[in-house]
Design a protein around this motif. Structure first.
Motif, PDB file in Angstrom:
ATOM      1  N   PHE A 139       0.568  -0.985   0.076  1.00  0.00           N
ATOM      2  CA  PHE A 139       0.004   0.018  -0.103  1.00  0.00           C
ATOM      3  C   PHE A 139       0.683   1.174  -0.112  1.00  0.00           C
ATOM      4  CE2 PHE A 139      -2.626  -3.060   2.298  1.00  0.00           C
ATOM      5  CZ  PHE A 139      -3.852  -2.953   1.317  1.00  0.00           C
ATOM      6  N   ASP A 140       0.571   2.069  -0.635  1.00  0.00           N
ATOM      7  CA  ASP A 140       1.068   3.459  -0.694  1.00  0.00           C
ATOM      8  C   ASP A 140       0.397   4.430   0.440  1.00  0.00           C
ATOM      9  OD1 ASP A 140       3.078   3.058  -2.767  1.00  0.00           O
ATOM     10  OD2 ASP A 140       1.611   3.657  -4.320  1.00  0.00           O
ATOM     11  N   GLY A 141       1.157   5.226   1.052  1.00  0.00           N
ATOM     12  CA  GLY A 141       0.540   5.724   2.342  1.00  0.00           C
ATOM     13  C   GLY A 141      -0.283   6.932   2.192  1.00  0.00           C
ATOM     14  N   ALA A 142      -0.366   7.543   1.091  1.00  0.00           N
ATOM     15  CA  ALA A 142      -0.930   8.864   0.901  1.00  0.00           C
ATOM     16  C   ALA A 142      -2.557   8.681   0.566  1.00  0.00           C
ATOM     17  CB  ALA A 142      -0.270   9.809  -0.159  1.00  0.00           C
ATOM     18  N   VAL A 143      -3.462   9.468   1.492  1.00  0.00           N
ATOM     19  CA  VAL A 143      -4.735   9.405   0.996  1.00  0.00           C
ATOM     20  C   VAL A 143      -5.402  10.865   0.482  1.00  0.00           C
ATOM     21  CG1 VAL A 143      -5.509   7.526   2.508  1.00  0.00           C
ATOM     22  CG2 VAL A 143      -5.419  10.051   3.465  1.00  0.00           C
ATOM     23  N   GLU A 144      -4.510  11.791   0.871  1.00  0.00           N
ATOM     24  CA  GLU A 144      -4.503  13.185   0.187  1.00  0.00           C
ATOM     25  C   GLU A 144      -3.135  13.903   0.059  1.00  0.00           C
ATOM     26  OE1 GLU A 144      -6.952  15.674   3.043  1.00  0.00           O
ATOM     27  OE2 GLU A 144      -8.557  14.046   3.179  1.00  0.00           O
ATOM     28  N   GLU A 145      -3.167  14.873  -0.856  1.00  0.00           N
ATOM     29  CA  GLU A 145      -1.914  15.612  -1.059  1.00  0.00           C
ATOM     30  C   GLU A 145      -1.257  16.109   0.373  1.00  0.00           C
ATOM     31  OE1 GLU A 145       1.067  16.779  -3.248  1.00  0.00           O
ATOM     32  OE2 GLU A 145      -0.478  15.781  -3.784  1.00  0.00           O
ATOM     33  N   GLY A 146      -0.173  15.550   0.685  1.00  0.00           N
ATOM     34  CA  GLY A 146       0.586  15.837   1.632  1.00  0.00           C
ATOM     35  C   GLY A 146       0.056  15.057   3.153  1.00  0.00           C
ATOM     36  N   ARG A 147      -0.823  14.343   3.107  1.00  0.00           N
ATOM     37  CA  ARG A 147      -1.463  13.698   4.112  1.00  0.00           C
ATOM     38  C   ARG A 147      -1.269  12.262   4.040  1.00  0.00           C
ATOM     39  NH1 ARG A 147      -4.612  15.768   8.539  1.00  0.00           N
ATOM     40  NH2 ARG A 147      -5.352  17.497   7.040  1.00  0.00           N
ATOM     41  N   PRO A 148      -0.282  11.745   4.851  1.00  0.00           N
ATOM     42  CA  PRO A 148      -0.261  10.032   4.859  1.00  0.00           C
ATOM     43  C   PRO A 148      -1.510   9.403   5.668  1.00  0.00           C
ATOM     44  CG  PRO A 148       1.294  10.927   6.559  1.00  0.00           C
ATOM     45  CD  PRO A 148       0.686  12.207   5.823  1.00  0.00           C
ATOM     46  N   PHE A 149      -1.765   8.287   5.267  1.00  0.00           N
ATOM     47  CA  PHE A 149      -2.829   7.386   5.848  1.00  0.00           C
ATOM     48  C   PHE A 149      -2.749   7.294   7.553  1.00  0.00           C
ATOM     49  CE2 PHE A 149      -0.644   3.507   5.685  1.00  0.00           C
ATOM     50  CZ  PHE A 149      -1.208   2.947   6.656  1.00  0.00           C
ATOM     51  N   ALA A 150      -1.584   7.474   8.018  1.00  0.00           N
ATOM     52  CA  ALA A 150      -1.374   7.205   9.364  1.00  0.00           C
ATOM     53  C   ALA A 150       0.053   7.694   9.735  1.00  0.00           C
ATOM     54  CB  ALA A 150      -1.537   5.740   9.669  1.00  0.00           C
ATOM     55  N   HIS A 151       0.181   8.001  10.893  1.00  0.00           N
ATOM     56  CA  HIS A 151       1.549   8.435  11.495  1.00  0.00           C
ATOM     57  C   HIS A 151       1.660   7.536  12.953  1.00  0.00           C
ATOM     58  CE1 HIS A 151       0.856  12.439   9.541  1.00  0.00           C
ATOM     59  NE2 HIS A 151       2.091  12.559   9.624  1.00  0.00           N
ATOM     60  N   MET A 152       2.939   7.512  13.111  1.00  0.00           N
ATOM     61  CA  MET A 152       3.368   6.726  14.447  1.00  0.00           C
ATOM     62  C   MET A 152       3.776   7.906  15.363  1.00  0.00           C
ATOM     63  SD  MET A 152       2.835   3.594  14.472  1.00  0.00           S
ATOM     64  CE  MET A 152       3.839   3.175  16.243  1.00  0.00           C
ATOM     65  N   ILE A 153       3.092   7.870  16.359  1.00  0.00           N
ATOM     66  CA  ILE A 153       3.273   9.039  17.605  1.00  0.00           C
ATOM     67  C   ILE A 153       3.676   8.479  18.861  1.00  0.00           C
ATOM     68  CG2 ILE A 153       2.202  11.105  18.635  1.00  0.00           C
ATOM     69  CD1 ILE A 153       0.327  11.204  16.286  1.00  0.00           C
ATOM     70  N   PRO A 154       4.759   9.159  19.535  1.00  0.00           N
ATOM     71  CA  PRO A 154       5.093   8.339  20.847  1.00  0.00           C
ATOM     72  C   PRO A 154       4.028   9.021  21.710  1.00  0.00           C
ATOM     73  CG  PRO A 154       6.845   9.878  19.937  1.00  0.00           C
ATOM     74  CD  PRO A 154       5.821   9.952  18.968  1.00  0.00           C
TER      75      PRO A 154
END
Length: 404
Positions: free
Chosen positions: A94-109
């Motif tokens: 899967f490629d990660g982008a769902v919108e321009e400049g916005r990936p489908f998810a982030h990993m956050i501490p």
């Protein structure tokens, strides 16, 4: 008397408080949390946050603070193999982008997210009481009385239970659950590796359960490693040499030498679904309403969807002059969230049963299915948008990046 009392000071509880208070500043909102005040600072874990949830954090005004600590997931690959296989063929990407400049998810501490939400609570004037637990719940008609472990009794028009999958408040209210144990535990830790991950997340389906590698900032990754409970307990209790040898067998050598850098912990895995999400003067949110298998990485995000739906229900009812704790008002929230939660619970249950085995005919069929999906770009695009929470036109406003 309070308007809203949130029980549980994790991400979901804090987000409920912020969402309601920012949209309706006149409402009196408080949070109680059983853990000591600084306990959240010691959490070494990280969580996957979907695109729709980042839009909600933008509305809260805290995403700019969190983003520098967040690692975008730019790509995801799925493999299916035995632990001993020297090569793990990739069946799905899967490629990660769902919108321009916005990936489908982030990993956050976790510390970054909780710290930002706590600051948002402070800025909104939301009091957080630490070191107290709910010991009694009573619906008195126009309000609910919550007895606390420090001897105080707090009254509120609505109590929101965000106290986890073993919610005591849910039990006090007499809400039953559907529960079963998978006989698996999830080992969670963080590793460092020699080579960069380039934002790629990996999900390896192994006979004992999924082994997920989730990218963090720098040459680090968060692991969610599923094993049968007995094996997981043995691995967590083993010495460093044994643990890292077993880890390397599953992780592989593509990112060079690896080293575990955080405490390893094992959490029992099961499915828990509350039969009701609401009762008079009470709403359940997050793990108090649903606990699912981490195979899809959607557990926390289901909780954030609860936050958006519940906050919108509360605020709009208040604007109409309705009683925010009335069961008829809360039914809207339940209707909004229960089907989606049930669907996700069933989906993760089926996926776990389908992939956590080494039955040859099943393996052949599931690998064929993964291969078919990989050759259908439109279907892959739908799946990634579904995972990101951007396909539902009836989603709550916060998940679309709109203020309530």
């Amino acid at each position: 008397m309070l308007d809203v009392l949130v029980v549980g000071g994790g991400y979901v509880g804090l987000a409920v408080a912020v969402a309601v208070k920012q949209a309706a500043p006149h409402l009196a909102v408080e949070v109680i949390e059983a853990a000591p005040e600084d306990a959240w600072k010691k959490d070494p874990r990280a969580s996957a946050i979907i695109a729709a949830a980042t839009k909600m954090l933008e509305v809260f005004g805290i995403w700019d603070r969190i983003e520098p600590e967040a690692q975008p997931i730019t790509r995801m690959i799925v493999t299916d193999s035995k632990t001993s296989d020297p090569v793990r063929p990739v069946f799905l990407t899967f490629d990660g982008a769902v919108e321009e400049g916005r990936p489908f998810a982030h990993m956050i501490p976790n510390v970054a997210m909780v710290g930002a939400l706590r600051d948002a609570c402070a800025a909104a004037g939301i009091r957080i009481r630490h070191g107290v637990m709910a010991t009694g719940f009573q619906n008195t008609g126009p309000s609910a009385d919550l007895s606390l472990s420090d001897g105080n009794v707090v009254s509120a028009r609505l109590v929101v239970a965000c106290d986890g999958v073993r919610s005591k408040l849910r039990d006090m209210a007499g809400i039953k659950t559907v529960t079963w144990d998978y006989g698996q535990s999830g080992i969670v830790t963080t590793v460092e590796h020699e080579r960069p991950h380039d934002g790629c997340a990996e999900e390896h389906f192994l006979p004992a359960g999924p082994f997920a590698i989730l990218p963090l900032k720098g040459n680090r990754s968060s692991l969610v490693w599923t094993e049968r409970t007995g094996d997981a307990e043995r691995l967590v209790a083993s010495d460093e040499l044994v643990f890292e040898e077993e880890l390397e067998r599953r992780f592989g050598h593509k990112l060079g030498a690896i080293r575990a850098t955080a405490d390893r912990r094992a959490f029992p895995l099961g499915l828990t679904l509350a039969r009701e999400f609401v009762a008079p003067r009470l709403a359940l949110a997050g793990d108090a309403a649903h606990g699912i298998h981490p195979i899809s990485g959607q557990g926390l995000n289901l909780g954030f969807k609860d936050v958006a739906a519940l906050a919108e229900t509360i605020v709009e009812a208040d604007r109409l002059g309705l009683d925010i704790g009335d069961l008829n008002v809360l039914e809207r929230y339940q209707t909004w969230r229960r089907f989606d939660t049930f669907r996700m619970g069933v989906t993760t249950d089926v996926l776990n049963r389908l992939f956590s085995n080494d039955v040859t005919p099943i393996r052949v069929l599931r690998d064929f299915g993964l291969g078919v999906v990989d050759r259908m770009p439109s279907l892959k695009s739908f799946f990634i948008r579904e995972a990101a929470g951007t396909t539902n036109g009836g989603a709550p406003k916060l998940l679309a990046g709109e203020a309530i």
